[in-house]
Design an enzyme around this catalytic site. Structure first.
Site, PDB file in Angstrom:
ATOM      1  CG  PHE A 153     174.350  92.503  66.141  1.00  0.00           C
ATOM      2  CD1 PHE A 153     174.238  92.308  64.749  1.00  0.00           C
ATOM      3  CD2 PHE A 153     173.359  92.538  67.263  1.00  0.00           C
ATOM      4  CE1 PHE A 153     173.525  91.876  64.411  1.00  0.00           C
ATOM      5  CE2 PHE A 153     172.089  92.289  66.326  1.00  0.00           C
ATOM      6  CZ  PHE A 153     171.930  92.208  65.008  1.00  0.00           C
ATOM      7  NE  ARG A 155     182.809  94.998  69.664  1.00  0.00           N
ATOM      8  CZ  ARG A 155     183.569  96.515  69.937  1.00  0.00           C
ATOM      9  NH1 ARG A 155     184.509  97.222  69.204  1.00  0.00           N
ATOM     10  NH2 ARG A 155     182.923  96.875  70.956  1.00  0.00           N
ATOM     11  CG  LEU A 257     187.846 101.734  56.751  1.00  0.00           C
ATOM     12  CD1 LEU A 257     187.646 103.848  56.274  1.00  0.00           C
ATOM     13  CD2 LEU A 257     187.560 101.050  55.168  1.00  0.00           C
ATOM     14  CB  CYS A 267     181.936  85.233  63.177  1.00  0.00           C
ATOM     15  SG  CYS A 267     181.333  85.277  64.936  1.00  0.00           S
ATOM     16  CE  LYS A 329     188.455  90.896  68.023  1.00  0.00           C
ATOM     17  NZ  LYS A 329     186.878  91.019  68.202  1.00  0.00           N
TER      18      LYS A 329
HETATM   19  N1  LIG Z   1     181.646  83.770  68.562  1.00  0.00           N
HETATM   20  C1  LIG Z   1     181.207  84.780  68.525  1.00  0.00           C
HETATM   21  O1  LIG Z   1     181.597  86.413  68.978  1.00  0.00           O
HETATM   22  C2  LIG Z   1     179.935  85.364  67.838  1.00  0.00           C
HETATM   23  C3  LIG Z   1     179.208  86.388  68.096  1.00  0.00           C
HETATM   24  C4  LIG Z   1     177.599  86.287  67.574  1.00  0.00           C
HETATM   25  C5  LIG Z   1     177.719  85.223  67.011  1.00  0.00           C
HETATM   26  N2  LIG Z   1     178.222  83.650  67.035  1.00  0.00           N
HETATM   27  C6  LIG Z   1     176.782  82.653  66.533  1.00  0.00           C
HETATM   28  O2  LIG Z   1     177.058  81.928  67.059  1.00  0.00           O
HETATM   29  C7  LIG Z   1     177.504  80.567  67.097  1.00  0.00           C
HETATM   30  C8  LIG Z   1     177.893  80.013  68.635  1.00  0.00           C
HETATM   31  O3  LIG Z   1     179.222  80.328  67.714  1.00  0.00           O
HETATM   32  P1  LIG Z   1     180.355  79.944  68.991  1.00  0.00           P
HETATM   33  O4  LIG Z   1     181.609  81.350  68.394  1.00  0.00           O
HETATM   34  O5  LIG Z   1     180.124  80.159  70.925  1.00  0.00           O
HETATM   35  O6  LIG Z   1     180.476  79.162  68.882  1.00  0.00           O
HETATM   36  P2  LIG Z   1     181.381  77.501  70.011  1.00  0.00           P
HETATM   37  O7  LIG Z   1     181.893  76.312  68.827  1.00  0.00           O
HETATM   38  O8  LIG Z   1     182.295  78.876  71.165  1.00  0.00           O
HETATM   39  O9  LIG Z   1     180.114  77.190  71.411  1.00  0.00           O
HETATM   40  C9  LIG Z   1     179.442  76.445  70.477  1.00  0.00           C
HETATM   41  C10 LIG Z   1     179.286  75.616  71.555  1.00  0.00           C
HETATM   42  O10 LIG Z   1     177.585  74.723  71.528  1.00  0.00           O
HETATM   43  C11 LIG Z   1     177.452  73.531  72.081  1.00  0.00           C
HETATM   44  N3  LIG Z   1     176.945  72.169  71.695  1.00  0.00           N
HETATM   45  C12 LIG Z   1     177.170  71.638  70.008  1.00  0.00           C
HETATM   46  N4  LIG Z   1     175.462  71.431  69.903  1.00  0.00           N
HETATM   47  C13 LIG Z   1     174.788  70.836  70.844  1.00  0.00           C
HETATM   48  C14 LIG Z   1     173.625  70.660  71.626  1.00  0.00           C
HETATM   49  N5  LIG Z   1     173.174  69.821  70.832  1.00  0.00           N
HETATM   50  N6  LIG Z   1     173.406  71.134  73.220  1.00  0.00           N
HETATM   51  C15 LIG Z   1     174.365  72.243  73.790  1.00  0.00           C
HETATM   52  N7  LIG Z   1     174.803  72.044  73.535  1.00  0.00           N
HETATM   53  C16 LIG Z   1     175.593  71.906  72.606  1.00  0.00           C
HETATM   54  C17 LIG Z   1     179.397  73.115  71.743  1.00  0.00           C
HETATM   55  O11 LIG Z   1     180.007  72.087  72.934  1.00  0.00           O
HETATM   56  C18 LIG Z   1     180.138  74.529  72.239  1.00  0.00           C
HETATM   57  O12 LIG Z   1     180.537  74.269  73.840  1.00  0.00           O
HETATM   58  C19 LIG Z   1     177.624  80.639  65.735  1.00  0.00           C
HETATM   59  O13 LIG Z   1     176.665  80.721  64.897  1.00  0.00           O
HETATM   60  C20 LIG Z   1     178.346  81.856  65.938  1.00  0.00           C
HETATM   61  O14 LIG Z   1     178.210  82.163  63.841  1.00  0.00           O
HETATM   62  C21 LIG Z   1     179.272  83.796  67.463  1.00  0.00           C
HETATM   63  O1  LIG Z   2     190.627  96.876  60.751  1.00  0.00           O
HETATM   64  C1  LIG Z   2     189.763  95.383  60.345  1.00  0.00           C
HETATM   65  C2  LIG Z   2     189.310  94.818  61.843  1.00  0.00           C
HETATM   66  C3  LIG Z   2     188.936  94.186  62.106  1.00  0.00           C
HETATM   67  N1  LIG Z   2     189.657  93.158  61.038  1.00  0.00           N
HETATM   68  C4  LIG Z   2     189.795  91.885  61.493  1.00  0.00           C
HETATM   69  O2  LIG Z   2     188.357  90.481  61.490  1.00  0.00           O
HETATM   70  C5  LIG Z   2     188.074  89.411  62.328  1.00  0.00           C
HETATM   71  C6  LIG Z   2     187.135  90.147  62.688  1.00  0.00           C
HETATM   72  O3  LIG Z   2     187.311  91.282  63.494  1.00  0.00           O
HETATM   73  P1  LIG Z   2     185.821  91.423  64.488  1.00  0.00           P
HETATM   74  O4  LIG Z   2     184.833  91.366  64.162  1.00  0.00           O
HETATM   75  O5  LIG Z   2     186.720  92.311  65.816  1.00  0.00           O
HETATM   76  O6  LIG Z   2     185.894  90.581  65.675  1.00  0.00           O
HETATM   77  P2  LIG Z   2     184.795  88.905  65.685  1.00  0.00           P
HETATM   78  O7  LIG Z   2     184.481  88.673  66.876  1.00  0.00           O
HETATM   79  O8  LIG Z   2     184.565  87.895  65.036  1.00  0.00           O
HETATM   80  O9  LIG Z   2     183.352  90.009  65.760  1.00  0.00           O
HETATM   81  C7  LIG Z   2     182.648  89.845  64.207  1.00  0.00           C
HETATM   82  O10 LIG Z   2     181.315  88.239  63.465  1.00  0.00           O
HETATM   83  C8  LIG Z   2     180.697  88.405  65.105  1.00  0.00           C
HETATM   84  C9  LIG Z   2     180.386  86.997  65.095  1.00  0.00           C
HETATM   85  O11 LIG Z   2     179.107  87.205  64.484  1.00  0.00           O
HETATM   86  C10 LIG Z   2     179.425  89.667  65.584  1.00  0.00           C
HETATM   87  O12 LIG Z   2     178.902  89.018  66.714  1.00  0.00           O
HETATM   88  C11 LIG Z   2     180.648  90.764  65.806  1.00  0.00           C
HETATM   89  O13 LIG Z   2     179.763  91.848  65.008  1.00  0.00           O
HETATM   90  C12 LIG Z   2     181.897  91.120  64.298  1.00  0.00           C
HETATM   91  O14 LIG Z   2     182.325  91.894  64.526  1.00  0.00           O
HETATM   92  C13 LIG Z   2     189.698  89.624  63.032  1.00  0.00           C
HETATM   93  O15 LIG Z   2     190.939  89.136  62.125  1.00  0.00           O
HETATM   94  C14 LIG Z   2     189.963  91.487  62.525  1.00  0.00           C
HETATM   95  O16 LIG Z   2     191.470  91.338  62.621  1.00  0.00           O
HETATM   96  C15 LIG Z   2     190.665  93.683  60.414  1.00  0.00           C
HETATM   97  O17 LIG Z   2     191.756  93.114  59.290  1.00  0.00           O
HETATM   98  N2  LIG Z   2     190.812  95.086  60.122  1.00  0.00           N
END
Ligand SMILES: NC(=O)c1ccc[n+]([C@@H]2O[C@H](COP(=O)([O-])OP(=O)(O)OC[C@H]3O[C@@H](n4cnc5c(N)ncnc54)[C@H](O)[C@@H]3O)[C@@H](O)[C@H]2O)c1
Ligand SMILES: O=c1ccn([C@@H]2O[C@H](COP(=O)(O)OP(=O)(O)O[C@H]3O[C@H](CO)[C@@H](O)[C@H](O)[C@H]3O)[C@@H](O)[C@H]2O)c(=O)[nH]1
Length: 439
Positions: A153, A155, A257, A267, A329
């Site tokens: 979860f 951010r 909000l 995401c 963001k």
């Molecule tokens: N970015 C976030 O804030 C966030 C938060 C919560 C959940 N998630 C979820 O986590 C997952 C990853 O998101 P991310 O933002 O880190 O993506 P990202 O694209 O930054 O990272 C993915 C990584 O996986 C690697 N990869 C691809 N195929 C591979 C393989 N076969 N073996 C090993 N590595 C491999 C890529 O090279 C890359 O470095 C997604 O499902 C996303 O929805 C992301």
């Molecule tokens: O009041 C608000 C709050 C956020 N945003 C926008 O919403 C987007 C997402 O923001 P935020 O949720 O803070 O960023 P993420 O890092 O994408 O995180 C979301 O997505 C992640 C990947 O799933 C989750 O793990 C997090 O809990 C969830 O907050 C951004 O473009 C913000 O600018 C708004 O427009 N208004």
């Protein structure tokens, strides 16, 4: 404990470094050699406040290493985290599972001893059960290999804090095959559990749905306030004051909000679409039709921003437009589905010359949108501008005062796409100020 993390992107690199910070021996695994080289050198390949210190400290302590070798990873640990990407499929709403599947297809045949794979990626409900079947079939250890789901979860911008001090930990386990997943997860997160972080153990499907629902709720909250912003614009009311007022009600809460050009990133947009697609596959498509409207409201805010820029310039053809902000963001360099870059691109398509500046996201922006012009500072971007658009609320933009730009711009016109500046201050200095959903 010994732990591997497959995928070292925004999620995986943070998880790997933070698990080492908790005292575990961690091996990060990726297929991208350039990313691995940076991480091995103690450099974070993206901008995430505080992560570099954690990474460097744990590499120096010998608790954190990186590799491209699945053989090494399979040998190294019995606890494997899976954090590869699940992007939207091209031309479809559904999530692309090819990276997730590839990890299991490559890792499982190497598992000769019992192991637990904890999925952290955001996946369609049903994935964990499917991967569990796949892993048991492919692994020499057979039924000794478990797949559990431990959604993430965090951010961006707060990734370290969110990983080390999460609101809650959720673990989905295969109820039909009781195994060691819960026991091992309790070991991995022992320090957090001592701090009384809520730990919810569920079945696999519930854990997957917790994640999808959390993001759907957050997206809905943002689109709700943006829909109200549309009404505020029509009625001459102020959505920022309204949000403060309704936010005082604890049942509603002020967070998420903030009206403006809406949500983007890697995401929320793709996750609500994947959720709709999966509900459709399950025959529950009616249940989530409201998310289509959540998506539509969100995209309309970007179009509205372009309209306001056009109104400010008379015509966009030949106009000079300064765009402050490119990341989706602040405190992130992530430009995946960035509302700011989308707006900048639309304005350029309508014939304007667009100069973009972002404190951290310039390299990623150039790679994604090479045709936009990029400036090296706020002042450069605003040079000769007919209108200044604030599209990401970085602190350095929130701290801008009219005197900073008075002698630089061609016309004193500002549109605040994040409602992060004071209309009074700018208007009193002779500027035309427009926000989204405020008079
Ligand atoms: N970015 C976030 O804030 C966030 C938060 C919560 C959940 N998630 C979820 O986590 C997952 C990853 O998101 P991310 O933002 O880190 O993506 P990202 O694209 O930054 O990272 C993915 C990584 O996986 C690697 N990869 C691809 N195929 C591979 C393989 N076969 N073996 C090993 N590595 C491999 C890529 O090279 C890359 O470095 C997604 O499902 C996303 O929805 C992301
Ligand atoms: O009041 C608000 C709050 C956020 N945003 C926008 O919403 C987007 C997402 O923001 P935020 O949720 O803070 O960023 P993420 O890092 O994408 O995180 C979301 O997505 C992640 C990947 O799933 C989750 O793990 C997090 O809990 C969830 O907050 C951004 O473009 C913000 O600018 C708004 O427009 N208004």
């Amino acid at each position: 404990m010994r732990i591997t993390v497959f995928g070292t992107g925004y999620l995986g690199a943070t998880h790997a470094a933070c698990m080492a910070e908790l005292g575990h021996d961690v091996l990060g695994v990726d297929v991208d050699p350039a990313k691995l080289a940076k991480l091995e050198a103690g450099e974070v390949p993206f901008w995430e406040p505080g992560l570099e210190e954690v990474l460097k400290r744990n590499i120096a302590a010998g608790r954190l290493r990186f590799t491209s070798s699945y053989e090494e990873a399979a040998e190294f640990a019995e606890v494997h985290f899976l954090g590869v990407g699940t992007p939207q499929k091209r031309g479809e709403y559904a999530a692309d599972m090819k990276y997730v599947d590839s990890v299991i297809e490559t890792l499982a045949p190497l598992l000769t001893k019992p192991a637990v794979i904890f999925g952290k990626s955001t996946v369609p409900v049903g994935t964990a059960e499917r991967l569990g079947r796949m892993a048991r079939e492919l692994a020499p250890a057979g039924d000794g290999v478990e797949v559990a789901w431990n959604p993430e979860f965090l951010r961006e911008g707060y990734a370290v804090k969110d990983t080390l001090h999460p609101d809650r930990l959720v673990l989905g386990v295969d109820r039909a095959r009781p195994g060691r997943a819960e026991e091992l997860a309790r070991g991995v997160y022992a320090q957090l559990l001592d701090e009384k972080i809520p730990f919810l153990v569920t079945d696999l499907a519930t854990a997957e749905l917790v994640k999808a629902s959390a993001n759907a709720f957050l997206a809905t909250k943002i689109s709700f306030i943006n829909a109200i912003a549309e009404v505020c614009e029509a009625a001459g009311a102020d959505v920022t004051v309204l949000a403060d007022a309704i936010g005082h009600d604890e049942r509603i809460g002020r967070k998420f909000l903030n009206a403006g050009i809406g949500f983007g990133g890697g995401c929320l947009p793709k996750d609500i679409r994947a959720f709709m697609a999966r509900a459709g596959e399950l025959g529950a498509d009616q249940a989530l039709t409201f998310l289509r409207e959540v998506d539509n409201i969100n995209m309309r805010r970007r179009t509205r921003m372009v309209e306001l820029a056009r109104e400010a310039c008379g015509s966009l053809l030949g106009a000079r437009v300064a765009v402050l902000g490119a990341a989706f963001k602040p405190d992130s360099d992530d430009v995946r589905d960035s509302p700011a870059l989308n707006v900048a691109g639309q304005i350029q398509l309508q014939g304007a010359s667009v100069n973009v500046y972002d404190p951290r996201a310039m390299p990623n922006s150039r790679a994604l949108f090479p045709t936009l012009s990029y400036s090296s500072s706020t002042l450069d971007a605003c040079e000769g501008a007919d209108v200044v658009l604030v599209l990401t609320e970085w602190n350095e933009f929130k701290e801008l005062v009219p005197e900073d730009l008075d002698d630089v711009v061609r016309a004193k016109s500002l549109i605040d796409g994040r409602n992060c500046l004071s209309p009074t201050v700018w208007r009193e200095a002779g500027w035309t100020y427009r926000g989204l959903g405020r008079p």
